[in-house]
Every structure is written in structure tokens, then in C-alpha cells.
Design a protein around this motif. Structure first.
Motif, short mmCIF file in Angstrom:
data_model
loop_
_atom_site.label_atom_id
_atom_site.label_comp_id
_atom_site.label_asym_id
_atom_site.label_seq_id
_atom_site.Cartn_x
_atom_site.Cartn_y
_atom_site.Cartn_z
N TRP A 149 -43.03 -0.36 -9.79
CA TRP A 149 -43.64 -1.68 -9.88
C TRP A 149 -42.69 -2.71 -10.49
N GLY A 150 -41.44 -2.39 -10.61
CA GLY A 150 -40.47 -3.32 -11.17
C GLY A 150 -40.18 -4.49 -10.24
N PHE A 151 -39.28 -5.35 -10.66
CA PHE A 151 -38.82 -6.48 -9.86
C PHE A 151 -38.11 -5.89 -8.67
N GLY A 152 -38.79 -5.80 -7.54
CA GLY A 152 -38.32 -5.06 -6.39
C GLY A 152 -37.02 -5.52 -5.79
N GLY A 153 -36.69 -6.77 -5.94
CA GLY A 153 -35.42 -7.26 -5.43
C GLY A 153 -35.61 -8.47 -4.55
N SER A 154 -34.77 -9.43 -4.77
CA SER A 154 -34.79 -10.66 -3.99
C SER A 154 -33.37 -11.16 -3.84
N SER A 155 -33.20 -12.04 -2.86
CA SER A 155 -31.91 -12.66 -2.62
C SER A 155 -31.93 -14.07 -3.20
N PHE A 156 -30.77 -14.49 -3.72
CA PHE A 156 -30.67 -15.77 -4.40
C PHE A 156 -29.38 -16.48 -4.05
N THR A 157 -29.41 -17.81 -4.17
CA THR A 157 -28.17 -18.59 -4.20
C THR A 157 -27.68 -18.55 -5.64
N LEU A 158 -26.47 -19.02 -5.87
CA LEU A 158 -25.95 -19.08 -7.23
C LEU A 158 -26.84 -19.96 -8.10
N ALA A 159 -27.22 -21.12 -7.60
CA ALA A 159 -28.08 -22.02 -8.38
C ALA A 159 -29.41 -21.35 -8.72
N GLU A 160 -30.01 -20.67 -7.77
CA GLU A 160 -31.29 -20.01 -8.01
C GLU A 160 -31.20 -18.94 -9.09
N LEU A 161 -30.06 -18.24 -9.17
CA LEU A 161 -29.89 -17.22 -10.21
C LEU A 161 -30.12 -17.81 -11.60
N PHE A 162 -29.67 -19.05 -11.81
CA PHE A 162 -29.81 -19.68 -13.12
C PHE A 162 -31.08 -20.50 -13.23
N GLU A 163 -31.45 -21.20 -12.19
CA GLU A 163 -32.65 -22.04 -12.24
C GLU A 163 -33.93 -21.21 -12.34
N GLN A 164 -33.89 -19.98 -11.85
CA GLN A 164 -35.04 -19.07 -11.94
C GLN A 164 -34.86 -18.05 -13.05
N ASP A 165 -33.83 -18.21 -13.87
CA ASP A 165 -33.53 -17.34 -15.01
C ASP A 165 -33.38 -15.87 -14.64
N VAL A 166 -32.82 -15.62 -13.48
CA VAL A 166 -32.58 -14.25 -13.03
C VAL A 166 -31.25 -13.74 -13.57
N ALA A 167 -30.25 -14.61 -13.64
CA ALA A 167 -28.92 -14.20 -14.09
C ALA A 167 -28.94 -13.63 -15.50
N SER A 168 -29.91 -14.03 -16.31
CA SER A 168 -29.96 -13.56 -17.70
C SER A 168 -30.10 -12.04 -17.80
N ILE A 169 -30.55 -11.39 -16.74
CA ILE A 169 -30.64 -9.92 -16.71
C ILE A 169 -29.26 -9.32 -17.01
N PHE A 170 -28.21 -10.02 -16.58
CA PHE A 170 -26.85 -9.50 -16.69
C PHE A 170 -26.06 -10.10 -17.86
N ASP A 171 -26.75 -10.84 -18.72
CA ASP A 171 -26.10 -11.39 -19.92
C ASP A 171 -26.18 -10.36 -21.03
N ARG A 172 -25.37 -9.33 -20.91
CA ARG A 172 -25.36 -8.20 -21.83
C ARG A 172 -23.97 -7.57 -21.80
N GLU A 173 -23.71 -6.73 -22.76
CA GLU A 173 -22.38 -6.16 -22.92
C GLU A 173 -21.86 -5.48 -21.65
N GLU A 174 -22.71 -4.68 -21.01
CA GLU A 174 -22.28 -3.89 -19.86
C GLU A 174 -21.85 -4.73 -18.66
#
Length: 102
Positions: free
Chosen positions: A44-69
Motif C-alpha cells: 500500500w505504499g506510494f506505488g510510483g509515479s512519473s514526474f518532471t524535475l519541477a514536479e519533484l520539488f513542487e510536490q515535495d517528492v524529491a525530499s524522499i532522497f534528501d538523506r545520506e544514502e
């Protein structure tokens, strides 16, 4: 059929619930209008979607990858977004940088 190339996969432990927070996967689908594909969790997780670069930030999706790894990937995305690079150009750059390792 779309072809996705996984560039970053982050594994970890679930923190309760049945929707899961892992794995977190960032993929590129070359040649698409929304070339960045993000999935988080399974079931039931976030199944996956496609994004433009702008959408990654405007929809706060990129924050998933704001981590050490995945800090290098996040910084490349953030720099591209801040400088107005097109999604297509950044997708190509990421494929050149990481594609041979995917």
C-alpha cells in the motif's frame, strides 16, 4: 512500453503499518516527458509515479532522497531545479553519470 533504469535504491526497516516506507527507488525513463520515476514502499505504499524535475520539488517528492544514502542525487536534482535545467537535460546527465552502474 516504458523502459525504466533504476539509479538509486534505498532499503531500510518498516516503521509499523502495512504500507511500508521502503524500498525508496529513483528511476529515469529516457525520452519521456516526465522522465523521473519515484516509488516508495510496497503493498500500500506510494506505488510510483512519473514526474518532471519541477514536479519533484513542487510536490515535495524529491525530499524522499534528501538523506545520506542519496545526497549526491538529491544535490544534482536540487541544483538542476534551482538553475532551471530541463527535465530532459537532467535525465540525460543522470544517465551519463549513473547509467553505466545501474
Amino acid at each position: 512500453m516504458n523502459h525504466y533504469i533504476e539509479l538509486v535504491t534505498i532499503n531500510g526497516d518498516w516503521e509499523g503499518g502495512h504500507h511500508g516506507q521502503y524500498p525508496k527507488v529513483f528511476s529515469v525513463s529516457p525520452g519521456e516527458s516526465k522522465p523521473f520515476v519515484v516509488t516508495e514502499g510496497s503493498g500500500w505504499g506510494f506505488g510510483g509515479s512519473s514526474f518532471t524535475l519541477a514536479e519533484l520539488f513542487e510536490q515535495d517528492v524529491a525530499s524522499i532522497f534528501d538523506r545520506e544514502e542519496s545526497s549526491e542525487l538529491f544535490q544534482l536534482l536540487w541544483s538542476g531545479y534551482q538553475s532551471g535545467v530541463s527535465s530532459e537535460a537532467l535525465a540525460k546527465e543522470l544517465m551519463e553519470r549513473y547509467g553505466k552502474h545501474a
